[in-house]
Design a protein around this motif. Structure first.
Motif, PDB file in Angstrom:
ATOM      1  N   THR A  67      13.401  68.863  21.712  1.00 11.42           N
ATOM      2  CA  THR A  67      14.461  68.070  21.077  1.00 11.42           C
ATOM      3  C   THR A  67      15.672  67.950  21.991  1.00 11.42           C
ATOM      4  OG1 THR A  67      13.714  68.839  18.908  1.00 11.42           O
ATOM      5  CG2 THR A  67      15.931  67.903  19.029  1.00 11.42           C
ATOM      6  N   ILE A  68      16.038  69.046  22.620  1.00  9.74           N
ATOM      7  CA  ILE A  68      17.192  69.018  23.525  1.00  9.74           C
ATOM      8  C   ILE A  68      16.926  68.125  24.731  1.00  9.74           C
ATOM      9  CG2 ILE A  68      18.560  70.435  25.122  1.00  9.74           C
ATOM     10  CD1 ILE A  68      18.254  72.726  23.029  1.00  9.74           C
ATOM     11  N   THR A  69      15.749  68.270  25.362  1.00 10.45           N
ATOM     12  CA  THR A  69      15.458  67.454  26.539  1.00 10.45           C
ATOM     13  C   THR A  69      15.301  65.971  26.185  1.00 10.45           C
ATOM     14  OG1 THR A  69      13.099  67.951  26.350  1.00 10.45           O
ATOM     15  CG2 THR A  69      14.407  69.307  27.871  1.00 10.45           C
ATOM     16  N   THR A  70      14.690  65.701  25.042  1.00 11.57           N
ATOM     17  CA  THR A  70      14.513  64.301  24.620  1.00 11.57           C
ATOM     18  C   THR A  70      15.873  63.669  24.310  1.00 11.57           C
ATOM     19  OG1 THR A  70      12.346  64.837  23.708  1.00 11.57           O
ATOM     20  CG2 THR A  70      13.356  62.782  22.970  1.00 11.57           C
ATOM     21  N   THR A  71      16.724  64.413  23.668  1.00 12.74           N
ATOM     22  CA  THR A  71      18.079  63.907  23.373  1.00 12.74           C
ATOM     23  C   THR A  71      18.850  63.676  24.655  1.00 12.74           C
ATOM     24  OG1 THR A  71      18.048  65.136  21.279  1.00 12.74           O
ATOM     25  CG2 THR A  71      20.193  64.364  22.076  1.00 12.74           C
ATOM     26  N   ALA A  72      18.715  64.577  25.603  1.00 13.00           N
ATOM     27  CA  ALA A  72      19.405  64.405  26.890  1.00 13.00           C
ATOM     28  C   ALA A  72      18.893  63.170  27.626  1.00 13.00           C
ATOM     29  CB  ALA A  72      19.195  65.658  27.754  1.00 13.00           C
ATOM     30  N   MET A 120      17.570  60.482  26.202  1.00 12.89           N
ATOM     31  CA  MET A 120      17.923  59.277  25.441  1.00 12.89           C
ATOM     32  C   MET A 120      19.395  58.896  25.614  1.00 12.89           C
ATOM     33  SD  MET A 120      15.068  58.493  23.436  1.00 12.89           S
ATOM     34  CE  MET A 120      15.635  57.720  21.970  1.00 12.89           C
ATOM     35  N   PHE A 121      20.244  59.876  25.808  1.00 14.67           N
ATOM     36  CA  PHE A 121      21.675  59.586  25.914  1.00 14.67           C
ATOM     37  C   PHE A 121      22.130  59.908  27.298  1.00 14.67           C
ATOM     38  CE2 PHE A 121      21.018  60.632  21.424  1.00 14.67           C
ATOM     39  CZ  PHE A 121      21.396  59.434  20.862  1.00 14.67           C
TER      40      PHE A 121
END
Length: 161
Positions: free
Chosen positions: A153-158, A160-161
Protein backbone atom coordinates in the motif's frame (compact mmCIF):
# COMPACT_ATOMS: atom_id res chain seq x y z
CA UNK A 1 -0.06 -5.64 21.99
CA UNK A 2 -1.18 -9.25 22.36
CA UNK A 3 -1.43 -9.60 18.58
CA UNK A 4 2.16 -8.44 18.13
CA UNK A 5 3.35 -10.74 20.92
CA UNK A 6 1.53 -13.72 19.37
CA UNK A 7 2.84 -12.85 15.91
CA UNK A 8 6.40 -12.80 17.23
CA UNK A 9 5.86 -16.16 18.95
CA UNK A 10 4.44 -17.68 15.75
CA UNK A 11 7.26 -16.25 13.64
CA UNK A 12 9.77 -17.66 16.14
CA UNK A 13 8.18 -21.14 16.01
CA UNK A 14 8.17 -21.20 12.22
CA UNK A 15 11.72 -19.84 12.05
CA UNK A 16 12.95 -22.54 14.45
CA UNK A 17 11.24 -25.19 12.32
CA UNK A 18 12.84 -24.06 9.06
CA UNK A 19 14.83 -20.82 8.72
CA UNK A 20 15.46 -21.29 4.98
CA UNK A 21 11.77 -21.64 4.19
CA UNK A 22 11.04 -18.51 6.23
CA UNK A 23 13.69 -16.68 4.23
CA UNK A 24 12.15 -17.88 0.96
CA UNK A 25 8.67 -16.85 2.11
CA UNK A 26 9.89 -13.36 2.98
CA UNK A 27 11.79 -13.16 -0.33
CA UNK A 28 8.75 -14.14 -2.40
CA UNK A 29 6.44 -11.80 -0.50
CA UNK A 30 8.95 -8.96 -0.92
CA UNK A 31 9.11 -9.72 -4.64
CA UNK A 32 5.33 -9.42 -4.85
CA UNK A 33 5.61 -6.02 -3.13
CA UNK A 34 8.05 -4.94 -5.86
CA UNK A 35 6.02 -6.40 -8.73
CA UNK A 36 2.83 -4.48 -8.00
CA UNK A 37 4.35 -1.00 -8.40
CA UNK A 38 6.24 -2.26 -11.46
CA UNK A 39 2.91 -3.32 -12.96
CA UNK A 40 1.54 0.17 -12.39
CA UNK A 41 4.58 1.77 -14.03
CA UNK A 42 4.46 -0.61 -17.01
CA UNK A 43 0.72 -0.01 -17.46
CA UNK A 44 1.29 3.74 -17.31
CA UNK A 45 3.91 3.58 -20.07
CA UNK A 46 1.78 1.25 -22.18
CA UNK A 47 -1.15 3.66 -22.00
CA UNK A 48 1.08 6.70 -22.68
CA UNK A 49 2.89 5.15 -25.64
CA UNK A 50 -0.34 3.63 -26.94
CA UNK A 51 -1.97 7.05 -26.83
CA UNK A 52 0.99 8.64 -28.62
CA UNK A 53 0.95 5.90 -31.26
CA UNK A 54 -2.76 6.35 -31.91
CA UNK A 55 -2.54 10.14 -32.09
CA UNK A 56 0.76 10.69 -33.90
CA UNK A 57 1.61 7.27 -35.45
CA UNK A 58 5.10 7.44 -33.98
CA UNK A 59 7.39 4.52 -33.21
CA UNK A 60 5.62 1.39 -31.97
CA UNK A 61 8.76 -0.11 -30.44
CA UNK A 62 8.45 1.42 -26.89
CA UNK A 63 4.85 0.21 -26.68
CA UNK A 64 5.89 -3.34 -27.58
CA UNK A 65 8.84 -3.29 -25.17
CA UNK A 66 6.68 -2.13 -22.25
CA UNK A 67 4.07 -4.74 -23.18
CA UNK A 68 6.74 -7.47 -23.08
CA UNK A 69 8.02 -6.05 -19.81
CA UNK A 70 4.50 -6.24 -18.32
CA UNK A 71 4.07 -9.83 -19.47
CA UNK A 72 7.41 -10.81 -17.89
CA UNK A 73 6.45 -9.07 -14.63
CA UNK A 74 3.10 -10.88 -14.56
CA UNK A 75 4.70 -14.27 -15.30
CA UNK A 76 7.28 -13.79 -12.53
CA UNK A 77 4.60 -12.57 -10.12
CA UNK A 78 2.38 -15.60 -10.69
CA UNK A 79 5.36 -17.98 -10.57
CA UNK A 80 6.55 -16.60 -7.24
CA UNK A 81 3.04 -16.79 -5.79
CA UNK A 82 2.61 -20.39 -6.93
CA UNK A 83 5.99 -21.42 -5.55
CA UNK A 84 5.17 -19.83 -2.24
CA UNK A 85 1.63 -21.16 -2.03
CA UNK A 86 2.34 -24.77 -2.87
CA UNK A 87 5.94 -25.76 -2.35
CA UNK A 88 6.84 -23.61 0.62
CA UNK A 89 3.53 -23.94 2.47
CA UNK A 90 3.56 -27.73 2.21
CA UNK A 91 7.20 -27.90 3.30
CA UNK A 92 6.64 -25.51 6.19
CA UNK A 93 3.61 -27.43 7.40
CA UNK A 94 5.59 -30.67 7.32
CA UNK A 95 8.46 -29.10 9.28
CA UNK A 96 6.05 -27.60 11.83
CA UNK A 97 4.34 -30.95 12.34
CA UNK A 98 7.70 -32.57 12.96
CA UNK A 99 8.60 -29.86 15.47
CA UNK A 100 5.28 -29.44 17.28
CA UNK A 101 4.13 -33.06 17.55
CA UNK A 102 6.74 -34.12 20.13
CA UNK A 103 6.07 -30.96 22.15
CA UNK A 104 2.32 -31.64 22.18
CA UNK A 105 2.82 -35.27 23.17
CA UNK A 106 5.19 -34.22 25.93
CA UNK A 107 2.58 -31.82 27.36
CA UNK A 108 -0.20 -34.37 27.00
CA UNK A 109 1.76 -36.89 29.09
CA UNK A 110 2.09 -34.36 31.93
CA UNK A 111 -1.68 -33.76 32.19
CA UNK A 112 -3.48 -35.44 35.05
CA UNK A 113 -6.44 -37.69 34.38
CA UNK A 114 -8.96 -35.41 36.15
CA UNK A 115 -8.09 -32.62 33.68
CA UNK A 116 -9.69 -34.63 30.89
CA UNK A 117 -13.06 -34.24 32.60
CA UNK A 118 -12.77 -30.45 32.93
CA UNK A 119 -14.77 -28.45 30.35
CA UNK A 120 -12.03 -25.83 29.90
CA UNK A 121 -9.46 -28.52 29.29
CA UNK A 122 -11.70 -30.14 26.69
CA UNK A 123 -11.64 -26.91 24.70
CA UNK A 124 -7.85 -26.97 24.80
CA UNK A 125 -7.78 -30.63 23.70
CA UNK A 126 -10.08 -29.80 20.82
CA UNK A 127 -7.78 -27.00 19.66
CA UNK A 128 -4.80 -29.32 19.89
CA UNK A 129 -6.54 -31.95 17.81
CA UNK A 130 -7.53 -29.42 15.12
CA UNK A 131 -4.18 -29.38 13.27
CA UNK A 132 -1.97 -27.15 15.48
CA UNK A 133 0.73 -26.88 12.80
CA UNK A 134 -1.88 -25.60 10.34
CA UNK A 135 -3.10 -23.03 12.86
CA UNK A 136 0.44 -21.80 13.55
CA UNK A 137 1.16 -21.66 9.82
CA UNK A 138 -2.06 -19.75 9.13
CA UNK A 139 -1.17 -17.24 11.84
CA UNK A 140 2.32 -16.91 10.38
CA UNK A 141 1.00 -16.23 6.90
CA UNK A 142 -1.57 -13.75 8.17
CA UNK A 143 1.17 -11.80 9.95
CA UNK A 144 3.51 -11.90 6.94
CA UNK A 145 0.76 -10.99 4.48
CA UNK A 146 -0.45 -8.13 6.69
CA UNK A 147 3.05 -6.68 6.93
CA UNK A 148 3.71 -6.92 3.21
CA UNK A 149 0.22 -5.64 2.35
CA UNK A 150 1.08 -2.52 4.33
CA UNK A 151 4.34 -2.19 2.38
CA UNK A 152 2.49 -2.72 -0.90
CA UNK A 153 0.00 0.00 0.00
CA UNK A 154 2.79 2.41 0.86
CA UNK A 155 4.79 1.71 -2.31
CA UNK A 156 1.70 1.83 -4.53
CA UNK A 157 0.63 5.13 -2.99
CA UNK A 158 4.13 6.52 -3.47
CA UNK A 159 4.08 5.49 -7.15
CA UNK A 160 0.63 6.94 -7.73
CA UNK A 161 1.43 10.33 -6.22
Amino acid sequence: MKVIKNSIWVFNQVFKASPWLVFLTVFFEAAVVVFRPLQIIANQYIVDYGNEYIQYRINLRPLVLWGICLVVILILWVTFQQLENYIIRVSLKKKLLQKLSPQILEHMQEIEYKSFEDIGSNDMFERISNDPAGLVLDSYYRAIISFFALLTTITTTAIMF
